[in-house]
Design a protein around this motif. Sequence first.
Motif, PDB file in Angstrom:
ATOM      1  N   GLY A  69      49.490  16.326   9.512  1.00 61.01           N
ATOM      2  CA  GLY A  69      48.452  15.422   9.996  1.00 61.01           C
ATOM      3  C   GLY A  69      49.014  14.204  10.714  1.00 61.01           C
ATOM      4  N   GLU A  70      50.316  14.006  10.584  1.00 59.05           N
ATOM      5  CA  GLU A  70      50.941  12.823  11.190  1.00 59.05           C
ATOM      6  C   GLU A  70      51.519  13.100  12.564  1.00 59.05           C
ATOM      7  N   VAL A  71      51.807  14.363  12.829  1.00 57.67           N
ATOM      8  CA  VAL A  71      52.441  14.707  14.097  1.00 57.67           C
ATOM      9  C   VAL A  71      51.381  15.075  15.132  1.00 57.67           C
ATOM     10  N   THR A  72      51.372  14.378  16.254  1.00 55.65           N
ATOM     11  CA  THR A  72      50.404  14.690  17.304  1.00 55.65           C
ATOM     12  C   THR A  72      51.070  15.519  18.406  1.00 55.65           C
ATOM     13  N   LEU A  73      50.247  16.180  19.167  1.00 61.52           N
ATOM     14  CA  LEU A  73      50.774  16.942  20.292  1.00 61.52           C
ATOM     15  C   LEU A  73      51.469  16.009  21.294  1.00 61.52           C
ATOM     16  N   ALA A  74      51.026  14.758  21.327  1.00 60.03           N
ATOM     17  CA  ALA A  74      51.658  13.801  22.230  1.00 60.03           C
ATOM     18  C   ALA A  74      53.115  13.571  21.837  1.00 60.03           C
ATOM     19  N   ASP A  75      53.376  13.541  20.528  1.00 60.48           N
ATOM     20  CA  ASP A  75      54.753  13.382  20.067  1.00 60.48           C
ATOM     21  C   ASP A  75      55.608  14.534  20.587  1.00 60.48           C
ATOM     22  N   VAL A  76      55.084  15.714  20.447  1.00 54.66           N
ATOM     23  CA  VAL A  76      55.808  16.899  20.900  1.00 54.66           C
ATOM     24  C   VAL A  76      55.976  16.862  22.420  1.00 54.66           C
ATOM     25  N   TYR A  77      54.890  16.518  23.075  1.00 58.03           N
ATOM     26  CA  TYR A  77      54.916  16.453  24.543  1.00 58.03           C
ATOM     27  C   TYR A  77      55.993  15.484  25.019  1.00 58.03           C
ATOM     28  N   ILE A 126      45.214  14.969  19.073  1.00 59.97           N
ATOM     29  CA  ILE A 126      45.287  16.264  18.381  1.00 59.97           C
ATOM     30  C   ILE A 126      46.558  16.337  17.538  1.00 59.97           C
ATOM     31  N   THR A 127      46.380  16.593  16.249  1.00 60.76           N
ATOM     32  CA  THR A 127      47.548  16.709  15.376  1.00 60.76           C
ATOM     33  C   THR A 127      47.825  18.185  15.077  1.00 60.76           C
ATOM     34  N   ILE A 128      49.028  18.429  14.565  1.00 64.20           N
ATOM     35  CA  ILE A 128      49.393  19.787  14.153  1.00 64.20           C
ATOM     36  C   ILE A 128      48.427  20.284  13.076  1.00 64.20           C
ATOM     37  N   GLY A 129      48.070  19.385  12.169  1.00 60.64           N
ATOM     38  CA  GLY A 129      47.120  19.740  11.118  1.00 60.64           C
ATOM     39  C   GLY A 129      45.790  20.185  11.700  1.00 60.64           C
ATOM     40  N   GLN A 130      45.337  19.473  12.724  1.00 58.55           N
ATOM     41  CA  GLN A 130      44.063  19.847  13.352  1.00 58.55           C
ATOM     42  C   GLN A 130      44.151  21.200  14.029  1.00 58.55           C
ATOM     43  N   MET A 131      45.303  21.485  14.596  1.00 60.11           N
ATOM     44  CA  MET A 131      45.495  22.794  15.222  1.00 60.11           C
ATOM     45  C   MET A 131      45.286  23.903  14.189  1.00 60.11           C
ATOM     46  N   LEU A 132      45.834  23.648  13.006  1.00 57.75           N
ATOM     47  CA  LEU A 132      45.696  24.610  11.920  1.00 57.75           C
ATOM     48  C   LEU A 132      44.222  24.799  11.548  1.00 57.75           C
ATOM     49  N   SER A 133      43.493  23.687  11.491  1.00 61.46           N
ATOM     50  CA  SER A 133      42.058  23.775  11.178  1.00 61.46           C
ATOM     51  C   SER A 133      41.332  24.579  12.241  1.00 61.46           C
TER      52      SER A 133
END
Lengths: 141, 141
Positions: A69-77, A126-133
């Motif tokens: 829930g802490e990691v956002t796609l922006a971080d990855v981007y 958008i977080t990794i957790g949200q992707m999972l949801s």
Amino acid sequence: MNSEFIIAVHSLVLLAHRPDGMASSEEIATNVCTNPVRVRKVMSCLRKNGFVDTREGSGGGYKLSQEPGEVTLADVYRALTAGSLAPSWCSGDPTSDCLVGSNMGDVMNSVFCGADQQLETYFESITIGQMLSRLTAMAKA
Amino acid sequence: MNSEFIIAVHSLVLLAHRPDGMASSEEIATNVCTNPVRVRKVMSCLRKNGFVDTREGSGGGYKLSQEPGEVTLADVYRALTAGSLAPSWCSGDPTSDCLVGSNMGDVMNSVFCGADQQLETYFESITIGQMLSRLTAMAKA
DNA sequence: CTTAACTGTAACTGATATTATTACAGTACC
DNA sequence: GGTACTGTAATAATATCAGTTACAGTTAAG
């Protein structure tokens, strides 16, 4: 858009989905549908940016080192594809004596910088957790 | 991002900059730094979308058919590059029995659709006329 | 009514970027 | 020591992109 971004996000989501939060490059590769070397290259970058821990050797693999829930796609981007919007191809010629031809490259660049930031703020939401949801929601539908 | 988008924007700005609002594919190509055939292909698409009029034959060329201040980059984007954000490469495998692997493709897709709309709204805020202003501002600096 | 200057396309070639593969050194666990 | 991993470089295969050539169709000028 760089496809490594996709691989990175997919991998992180997969790790988040695992009960123990771990997977090897080969498991990930199978799930993503690519080859392990590519996965390792991407994961290596994610490790350097502190998203995952890796354990080499037998029984090793990758493990999330942050809450999904802490990691956002922006971080990855930002970590591996920022600035990818502008095409390598560049318009105009700085030595041209035409106002348009000589400056268009720079102006285009500033436009794409803005676009990139726009994208980043979107990915921020958008977080990794949200992707999972979303995945589970998708599966139920 | 598709480089045709750049060519299209550059061409429209160049037309807007011309006192008579006209230029041939060769003039545009020289200014953009590419070849006339590519320009014609892009312009052909712009014509189909009502941004320019073309006159074939001797003395012909392209001419803006809308006010520079009325045409936004979003209009151009929609006409010839919308949906280009998502890479051709697709992650996962729908037939996989893993929740993540089987649905990631769709979820990614929805993410990229959102990103594309975000981009569009950004481009909505920039007109061809503004691009021209930016160019002159750039030249003075 | 012929010639010259254009656009509209298709087909081909060459360059570049992307993805997959192979190979092997380094590391940890048993 | 053997097995199962990661890290990385080098290479090969493939796909995408950009440039070129060629030619039919169109208009204006003479």
